[in-house]
Design an enzyme around this catalytic site. Sequence first.
Site, PDB file in Angstrom:
ATOM      1  N   HIS A 237      88.142  20.089  88.112  1.00 38.33           N
ATOM      2  CA  HIS A 237      88.848  21.118  87.320  1.00 38.33           C
ATOM      3  C   HIS A 237      90.011  21.715  88.125  1.00 38.33           C
ATOM      4  O   HIS A 237      90.988  22.160  87.533  1.00 38.33           O
ATOM      5  CB  HIS A 237      87.891  22.265  86.941  1.00 38.33           C
ATOM      6  CG  HIS A 237      86.602  21.796  86.353  1.00 38.33           C
ATOM      7  ND1 HIS A 237      86.542  21.098  85.168  1.00 38.33           N
ATOM      8  CD2 HIS A 237      85.312  21.886  86.792  1.00 38.33           C
ATOM      9  CE1 HIS A 237      85.284  20.804  84.888  1.00 38.33           C
ATOM     10  NE2 HIS A 237      84.518  21.266  85.861  1.00 38.33           N
TER      11      HIS A 237
ATOM     12  N   HIS B 173      93.698  31.883  92.641  1.00 35.96           N
ATOM     13  CA  HIS B 173      92.551  32.792  92.524  1.00 35.96           C
ATOM     14  C   HIS B 173      91.719  32.783  93.794  1.00 35.96           C
ATOM     15  O   HIS B 173      91.199  31.736  94.205  1.00 35.96           O
ATOM     16  CB  HIS B 173      91.666  32.356  91.339  1.00 35.96           C
ATOM     17  CG  HIS B 173      92.299  32.613  90.027  1.00 35.96           C
ATOM     18  ND1 HIS B 173      91.920  31.956  88.871  1.00 35.96           N
ATOM     19  CD2 HIS B 173      93.301  33.461  89.664  1.00 35.96           C
ATOM     20  CE1 HIS B 173      92.649  32.396  87.857  1.00 35.96           C
ATOM     21  NE2 HIS B 173      93.501  33.316  88.311  1.00 35.96           N
TER      22      HIS B 173
ATOM     23  N   THR C  68      87.324  32.425  84.218  1.00 36.82           N
ATOM     24  CA  THR C  68      88.218  31.840  83.209  1.00 36.82           C
ATOM     25  C   THR C  68      87.850  30.388  82.900  1.00 36.82           C
ATOM     26  O   THR C  68      88.543  29.703  82.158  1.00 36.82           O
ATOM     27  CB  THR C  68      89.692  31.861  83.676  1.00 36.82           C
ATOM     28  OG1 THR C  68      89.814  31.003  84.820  1.00 36.82           O
ATOM     29  CG2 THR C  68      90.141  33.269  84.020  1.00 36.82           C
ATOM     30  N   THR C  69      86.728  29.928  83.523  1.00 37.58           N
ATOM     31  CA  THR C  69      86.210  28.603  83.166  1.00 37.58           C
ATOM     32  C   THR C  69      84.724  28.773  82.856  1.00 37.58           C
ATOM     33  O   THR C  69      84.108  29.750  83.306  1.00 37.58           O
ATOM     34  CB  THR C  69      86.314  27.602  84.345  1.00 37.58           C
ATOM     35  OG1 THR C  69      85.386  28.009  85.363  1.00 37.58           O
ATOM     36  CG2 THR C  69      87.718  27.557  84.900  1.00 37.58           C
TER      37      THR C  69
ATOM     38  N   HIS D 299      91.208  28.707  94.666  1.00 43.62           N
ATOM     39  CA  HIS D 299      91.621  27.542  93.900  1.00 43.62           C
ATOM     40  C   HIS D 299      92.865  27.913  93.103  1.00 43.62           C
ATOM     41  O   HIS D 299      93.263  29.075  93.074  1.00 43.62           O
ATOM     42  CB  HIS D 299      90.492  27.087  92.955  1.00 43.62           C
ATOM     43  CG  HIS D 299      90.143  28.131  91.968  1.00 43.62           C
ATOM     44  ND1 HIS D 299      89.211  29.135  92.228  1.00 43.62           N
ATOM     45  CD2 HIS D 299      90.644  28.406  90.739  1.00 43.62           C
ATOM     46  CE1 HIS D 299      89.152  29.940  91.199  1.00 43.62           C
ATOM     47  NE2 HIS D 299      90.012  29.535  90.283  1.00 43.62           N
TER      48      HIS D 299
ATOM     49  N   GLU E 245      97.335  31.639  84.275  1.00 44.21           N
ATOM     50  CA  GLU E 245      96.323  32.024  83.279  1.00 44.21           C
ATOM     51  C   GLU E 245      96.667  33.407  82.713  1.00 44.21           C
ATOM     52  O   GLU E 245      96.823  33.569  81.512  1.00 44.21           O
ATOM     53  CB  GLU E 245      94.932  32.042  83.930  1.00 44.21           C
ATOM     54  CG  GLU E 245      94.545  30.649  84.465  1.00 44.21           C
ATOM     55  CD  GLU E 245      93.070  30.383  84.416  1.00 44.21           C
ATOM     56  OE1 GLU E 245      92.313  31.088  85.109  1.00 44.21           O
ATOM     57  OE2 GLU E 245      92.664  29.476  83.667  1.00 44.21           O
TER      58      GLU E 245
ATOM     59  N   HIS F 239      95.435  27.207  89.372  1.00 46.26           N
ATOM     60  CA  HIS F 239      95.614  26.713  87.994  1.00 46.26           C
ATOM     61  C   HIS F 239      97.117  26.444  87.858  1.00 46.26           C
ATOM     62  O   HIS F 239      97.933  27.220  88.399  1.00 46.26           O
ATOM     63  CB  HIS F 239      95.191  27.780  86.977  1.00 46.26           C
ATOM     64  CG  HIS F 239      93.757  28.221  87.131  1.00 46.26           C
ATOM     65  ND1 HIS F 239      92.712  27.681  86.402  1.00 46.26           N
ATOM     66  CD2 HIS F 239      93.192  29.141  87.965  1.00 46.26           C
ATOM     67  CE1 HIS F 239      91.580  28.268  86.762  1.00 46.26           C
ATOM     68  NE2 HIS F 239      91.835  29.151  87.708  1.00 46.26           N
TER      69      HIS F 239
HETATM   70  N1  WWL Z   1      89.079  30.875  87.451  1.00 48.02           N
HETATM   71  S1  WWL Z   1      88.029  31.902  88.044  1.00 48.02           S
HETATM   72  O1  WWL Z   1      88.490  32.455  89.296  1.00 48.02           O
HETATM   73  O2  WWL Z   1      87.712  32.882  87.025  1.00 48.02           O
HETATM   74  C1  WWL Z   1      86.588  31.049  88.401  1.00 48.02           C
HETATM   75  C2  WWL Z   1      85.926  30.188  87.590  1.00 48.02           C
HETATM   76  C3  WWL Z   1      84.777  29.618  88.206  1.00 48.02           C
HETATM   77  C4  WWL Z   1      84.610  30.041  89.461  1.00 48.02           C
HETATM   78  S2  WWL Z   1      83.403  29.579  90.556  1.00 48.02           S
HETATM   79  O3  WWL Z   1      83.404  28.169  90.693  1.00 48.02           O
HETATM   80  O4  WWL Z   1      83.635  30.340  91.771  1.00 48.02           O
HETATM   81  C5  WWL Z   1      81.909  30.046  89.885  1.00 48.02           C
HETATM   82  C6  WWL Z   1      81.482  31.329  90.123  1.00 48.02           C
HETATM   83  C7  WWL Z   1      80.262  31.713  89.579  1.00 48.02           C
HETATM   84  C8  WWL Z   1      79.504  30.821  88.793  1.00 48.02           C
HETATM   85  C9  WWL Z   1      79.985  29.533  88.569  1.00 48.02           C
HETATM   86  C10 WWL Z   1      81.215  29.141  89.099  1.00 48.02           C
HETATM   87  S3  WWL Z   1      85.792  31.133  89.888  1.00 48.02           S
HETATM   88 ZN    ZN Z   2      90.592  30.443  88.605  1.00 44.48          ZN
END
Ligand code: WWL
Ligand code: ZN
Length: 261
Positions: free
Chosen positions: A64, A119, A199-200, A94, A106, A96
């Site tokens: 992703h 992020h 956001t995922t 990470h 985002e 986007h």
């Molecule tokens: N884009 S975002 O920063 O909102 C985000 C999406 C997923 C994550 S995680 O992989 O850290 C994660 C954290 C907790 C549970 C599962 C995955 S962080």
């Molecule tokens: Zn993110």
Amino acid sequence: TGHHWGYGKEDGPSSWYKNYPVAEGNRQSPIDIVPNEASRDRNLGPLMINYDHCTSINISNNGHSVVVEFNDSDDRSVIKGGPLDNPYRLKQFHFHWGGKGHEGSEHTVSGKGFASELHLVHWNAVKYKTYGEASTAPDGLAVLGIFLETGDDHRWLHMITDVLYTVKYKGSITDFKGFNPKCLLPSSLHFWTYLGSLTTPPLHESVIWIVLKEPIEVSEKQLGMLRMLLFTEEEDNQKMRMENNFRPPQPLKGRRVRSSN
Ligand SMILES: NS(=O)(=O)c1ccc(S(=O)(=O)c2ccccc2)s1
Ligand SMILES: [Zn+2]
């Protein structure tokens, strides 16, 4: 293990609600931030970012995004202050991004998107024993969002883009030690903050969002390196370029966005 999701026509953001009903919840992210509707809040102190003893461990492609993970066994890399009641430990960061010439952030600001968004994911290790436990708690995570806009080369982003070829395929992971994300911060720590979600998928409503107002500049060439990553595994004969891995803004549902002073 879990449900397959992605950013394509069939498995993209508009279909996530089928396997993750919280997608239609009351504190979903990202959102469109409207600066003159954000309220200045006197008791929002300055954000304090302490990444001095930061230790990155590895860099990976999770199918992703590209993720850099950190040692979060102690409070060596924390953010505090701003809207936070406790220090939150850095776990990973990470990105986007969009496709060639298309925005890929985002969050948007008065409807304007940016080329990409970084992020930095932190968790509340004072109140919760593990990252997993924190990730489902309403004040469990704090994600620092930083906009990337195209312009000059970013002198430190090369450290990441130079190794992306080692994590081209989904499921690849490489040692990546000694990277300090302090070098990716803009000069100003002025921010907007609001209560939101991942956001995922799993889209947990567990994130205190802190979005910095000042973008950092990266070159079109550096952004293009992110797009050489693939959503697909090495053995997959369908090579799908990793791009447009962003969720569009979600309904505010009455939430207040606060602005730092
Ligand atoms: N884009 S975002 O920063 O909102 C985000 C999406 C997923 C994550 S995680 O992989 O850290 C994660 C954290 C907790 C549970 C599962 C995955 S962080
Ligand atoms: Zn993110």
